[in-house]
Design a protein around this motif. Structure first.
Motif, short mmCIF file in Angstrom:
data_model
loop_
_atom_site.label_atom_id
_atom_site.label_comp_id
_atom_site.label_asym_id
_atom_site.label_seq_id
_atom_site.Cartn_x
_atom_site.Cartn_y
_atom_site.Cartn_z
N TYR A 53 107.37 57.54 26.36
CA TYR A 53 108.57 56.73 26.15
C TYR A 53 109.04 56.23 27.51
N ASP A 54 109.24 54.94 27.61
CA ASP A 54 109.80 54.34 28.82
C ASP A 54 110.50 53.05 28.37
N LEU A 55 111.40 52.59 29.20
CA LEU A 55 112.07 51.33 28.88
C LEU A 55 111.08 50.16 28.96
N LYS B 205 122.81 57.21 34.70
CA LYS B 205 123.68 57.52 33.54
C LYS B 205 122.87 57.62 32.25
N THR B 206 121.76 56.87 32.16
CA THR B 206 120.99 56.85 30.91
C THR B 206 120.11 58.09 30.75
N THR B 207 119.88 58.82 31.84
CA THR B 207 118.98 59.97 31.74
C THR B 207 119.68 61.31 31.99
N LEU C 262 109.82 74.35 35.79
CA LEU C 262 110.90 73.57 36.43
C LEU C 262 110.74 73.55 37.95
N ASP C 263 110.79 72.34 38.50
CA ASP C 263 110.79 72.18 39.96
C ASP C 263 112.20 71.85 40.44
N VAL C 264 113.04 71.39 39.51
CA VAL C 264 114.38 70.91 39.88
C VAL C 264 115.42 71.51 38.94
N ALA D 186 113.04 60.28 50.48
CA ALA D 186 112.80 60.62 49.07
C ALA D 186 112.57 59.31 48.33
N VAL D 187 111.88 59.41 47.19
CA VAL D 187 111.80 58.21 46.35
C VAL D 187 113.08 58.11 45.50
N GLY D 188 113.57 59.27 45.01
CA GLY D 188 114.80 59.28 44.22
C GLY D 188 115.98 58.96 45.13
N THR E 127 100.92 63.74 44.65
CA THR E 127 101.32 65.12 44.99
C THR E 127 102.32 65.66 43.96
N THR E 128 103.28 64.81 43.59
CA THR E 128 104.30 65.25 42.62
C THR E 128 103.67 65.43 41.24
N ALA E 129 102.78 64.52 40.86
CA ALA E 129 102.11 64.65 39.57
C ALA E 129 101.26 65.92 39.53
N ALA F 131 107.34 56.72 32.22
CA ALA F 131 105.93 56.53 32.60
C ALA F 131 105.83 55.52 33.75
N GLY F 132 106.55 55.82 34.83
CA GLY F 132 106.47 54.99 36.04
C GLY F 132 105.30 55.48 36.89
N ARG F 133 105.48 55.44 38.22
CA ARG F 133 104.38 55.83 39.11
C ARG F 133 103.94 57.27 38.86
N ILE F 134 104.92 58.21 38.92
CA ILE F 134 104.56 59.63 38.82
C ILE F 134 104.19 60.00 37.38
N GLY F 135 104.99 59.52 36.42
CA GLY F 135 104.70 59.82 35.01
C GLY F 135 103.31 59.35 34.62
N ASN G 194 109.78 69.74 34.10
CA ASN G 194 110.68 68.81 34.78
C ASN G 194 110.47 68.83 36.29
N ALA G 195 109.90 67.73 36.80
CA ALA G 195 109.78 67.55 38.26
C ALA G 195 110.47 66.24 38.63
N SER G 196 111.52 65.88 37.85
CA SER G 196 112.23 64.63 38.18
C SER G 196 113.53 64.99 38.91
N ARG G 197 114.60 65.18 38.17
CA ARG G 197 115.87 65.65 38.75
C ARG G 197 116.49 66.63 37.76
N PRO H 271 111.06 75.99 43.87
CA PRO H 271 112.21 75.35 44.56
C PRO H 271 111.96 73.91 45.05
N HIS H 272 111.95 72.96 44.13
CA HIS H 272 111.88 71.53 44.45
C HIS H 272 110.79 71.25 45.50
N ILE H 273 109.56 71.64 45.15
CA ILE H 273 108.46 71.49 46.11
C ILE H 273 107.43 70.45 45.65
N1 NAD Z 1 110.62 66.95 42.23
C1 NAD Z 1 110.34 66.18 43.25
O1 NAD Z 1 110.14 66.61 44.37
C2 NAD Z 1 110.23 64.71 43.04
C3 NAD Z 1 109.30 63.98 43.81
C4 NAD Z 1 109.24 62.62 43.61
C5 NAD Z 1 110.06 61.99 42.68
N2 NAD Z 1 110.94 62.74 41.95
C6 NAD Z 1 111.78 62.08 40.95
O2 NAD Z 1 110.94 61.34 40.08
C7 NAD Z 1 111.55 60.10 39.81
C8 NAD Z 1 110.50 59.08 39.41
O3 NAD Z 1 109.74 58.67 40.53
P1 NAD Z 1 108.68 57.47 40.41
O4 NAD Z 1 108.16 57.20 41.76
O5 NAD Z 1 107.73 57.74 39.29
O6 NAD Z 1 109.68 56.29 39.98
P2 NAD Z 1 109.39 55.04 39.04
O7 NAD Z 1 110.54 54.13 39.24
O8 NAD Z 1 108.01 54.53 39.28
O9 NAD Z 1 109.42 55.66 37.55
C9 NAD Z 1 110.59 55.96 36.88
C10 NAD Z 1 110.44 55.51 35.44
O10 NAD Z 1 111.57 55.95 34.68
C11 NAD Z 1 111.80 54.95 33.71
N3 NAD Z 1 113.13 55.08 33.13
C12 NAD Z 1 114.33 54.73 33.67
N4 NAD Z 1 115.32 55.00 32.80
C13 NAD Z 1 114.74 55.54 31.70
C14 NAD Z 1 115.23 56.02 30.47
N5 NAD Z 1 116.53 55.98 30.19
N6 NAD Z 1 114.35 56.52 29.58
C15 NAD Z 1 113.03 56.54 29.86
N7 NAD Z 1 112.49 56.10 31.01
C16 NAD Z 1 113.35 55.60 31.91
C17 NAD Z 1 111.61 53.64 34.47
O11 NAD Z 1 111.44 52.54 33.61
C18 NAD Z 1 110.37 53.97 35.30
O12 NAD Z 1 109.17 53.59 34.63
C19 NAD Z 1 112.33 59.78 41.10
O13 NAD Z 1 113.41 58.90 40.85
C20 NAD Z 1 112.81 61.13 41.54
O14 NAD Z 1 114.07 61.40 41.00
C21 NAD Z 1 111.04 64.08 42.12
#
Ligand code: NAD
Ligand code: DGY
Length: 354
Positions: A195-197, A248-250, A296-298, A94-96, A122-124, A173-177, A270-273, A319-321
């Motif tokens: 919004y991103d840090l 903790k921040t999210t 919702l995926d998660v 997983a990336v997470g 794929t996630t995007a 707005a990291g890789r997936i965002g 929501n496809a993060s956590r 279901p988290h796909i």
């Molecule tokens: N649903 C799924 O199957 C699935 C698949 C892949 C990833 N994910 C989740 O997506 C997450 C992101 O993946 P990624 O590859 O884009 O990671 P990434 O590290 O490239 O992007 C995460 C972004 O979140 C930002 N961030 C951190 N704390 C923050 C805050 N408090 N407020 C705003 N932004 C904040 C970071 O600065 C970063 O730009 C993973 O950690 C994972 O939990 C879920």
């Protein structure tokens, strides 16, 4: 300790014992390990989520490296057991890595890997699918059709939201965002607020260039804005997609107060956590605002949904796909195997691993 669980063994005479807590797609990851003198043991127990005790049994007395899953609790107990078994490498498939206590791994001298990049698009794409499904009420309409309720075209039947020209909000707005933002901007000509840090410079440059291209072709240009606060995104956006890491921040970043400032007809994805959203508060918000929709995926307590969510017609749930494409899952498995080889098995130094 739990009784030993069933395993499939590859290359039984391999020098290094590597364990995978699950079977993973493709053959490349298996070949990489077996070609590099690993005895690979893949857990074949039908249980979906392995407990800490189950994994302790898998680690046993000797284990050089291990590949685990995001459903497992990788903390002090497992990392100290891995250390005692002679192991020095762990990779999450997983990336997470919110299921991994990295400090505990460090204390025990275990290198930790994850599998970023191969799942970005794929996630995007799944986040984009959830956006469309929620905005255009695809699941509701599908159920209506299958239930034999369609009697003919009507002006009010399943009216949803148009995306073109609306504002897409991205939190994280990291890789997936960023990949999701590009899809929504290029595909539906939406304006961006994020919004991103950190500043998403490449994304900003892309939107600027795409806006100029549209303008040069006589179309309305798209725009971007980096929000000073998350609240600005929630207030302004018509569609909001969550892509931050979970920490903790999210945790419960979307709470009752923040739901209250969103547009009544907004779409939230929501496809993060799961724990990024206070799911009980979301259910209440969905009940009170039938035009507010979510994809919702998660979920907060996977595999469960909070009471009431399954009854909400304005929620699309899967279901988290999000990373579930063949190419991506095989890529994740390959990266996980490479992590274990590269981090741990120093004797492979200088060898061609790919
Ligand atoms: N649903 C799924 O199957 C699935 C698949 C892949 C990833 N994910 C989740 O997506 C997450 C992101 O993946 P990624 O590859 O884009 O990671 P990434 O590290 O490239 O992007 C995460 C972004 O979140 C930002 N961030 C951190 N704390 C923050 C805050 N408090 N407020 C705003 N932004 C904040 C970071 O600065 C970063 O730009 C993973 O950690 C994972 O939990 C879920
Ligand atoms: O973090 C991850 O990689 C996902 O949740 C599963 O692909």
């Amino acid at each position: 300790m739990a009784k030993p669980i069933s395993m499939e063994v590859w290359n039984p005479s391999g020098k290094y014992r590597v364990v995978s807590t699950k079977s993973m797609p493709g053959a490349r990851w298996i070949r990489l390990l077996t070609d590099n003198d690993c005895r690979l043991e893949i857990c074949t127990d039908p249980k979906t989520i392995l407990s800490v005790d189950d994994i302790l049994a898998l680690i046993g007395d000797r284990c050089d490296g291990i590949i685990g899953q995001l459903t497992e609790d990788w903390g002090e107990v497992l990392f100290s057991a891995l250390k005692r078994a002679g192991g020095t490498a762990f990779s999450n498939m997983a990336v997470g890595y919110n299921n991994v206590d990295v400090e505990a791994a460090n204390r025990n001298g275990i290198a930790v890997g994850n599998t970023p990049g191969v799942l970005t698009e794929t996630t995007a794409e799944l986040a984009a699918s959830l956006t469309l499904s929620a905005a255009r009420r695809i699941v509701e309409a599908d159920q209506f059709m299958r239930a034999g309720l369609y009697e003919g075209w009507l002006p009010h039947l399943f009216v949803g939201n148009l995306l073109k020209g609306q504002t897409v909000g991205v939190i994280g707005a990291g890789r997936i965002g960023s990949a999701y933002a590009r899809m929504m901007i290029e595909g539906f000509k939406m304006n961006l607020i994020y919004y991103d840090l950190y500043q998403a410079t490449r994304l900003e440059k892309f939107v600027t260039a795409y806006g100029q291209f549209l303008k040069a072709n006589g179309e309305q240009p798209v725009t971007w804005k980096r929000a000073a606060t998350m609240e600005d995104v929630l207030r302004e956006a018509d569609v909001i997609s969550l892509h931050p890491v979970l920490d903790k921040t999210t945790y419960h970043l979307i709470n009752p107060e923040r739901l209250a400032i969103m547009k009544k007809e907004a779409v939230l994805v929501n496809a993060s956590r799961g724990p990024v959203i206070d799911e009980l508060a979301l259910v209440e918000h969905l009940k009170a605002n039938p035009m507010f929709r979510v994809g919702l995926d998660v979920f907060e307590d996977e595999p469960y949904m909070k009471p009431g969510l399954a009854d909400m017609k304005n929620a699309v749930v899967v279901p988290h796909i999000a990373s579930a494409s063949k190419w991506t899952r095989e890529g994740m498995a390959t990266l996980a195997a490479l992590n274990v080889l590269a981090c741990h098995l120093q004797s492979f130094r200088g060898q061609q691993l790919i």
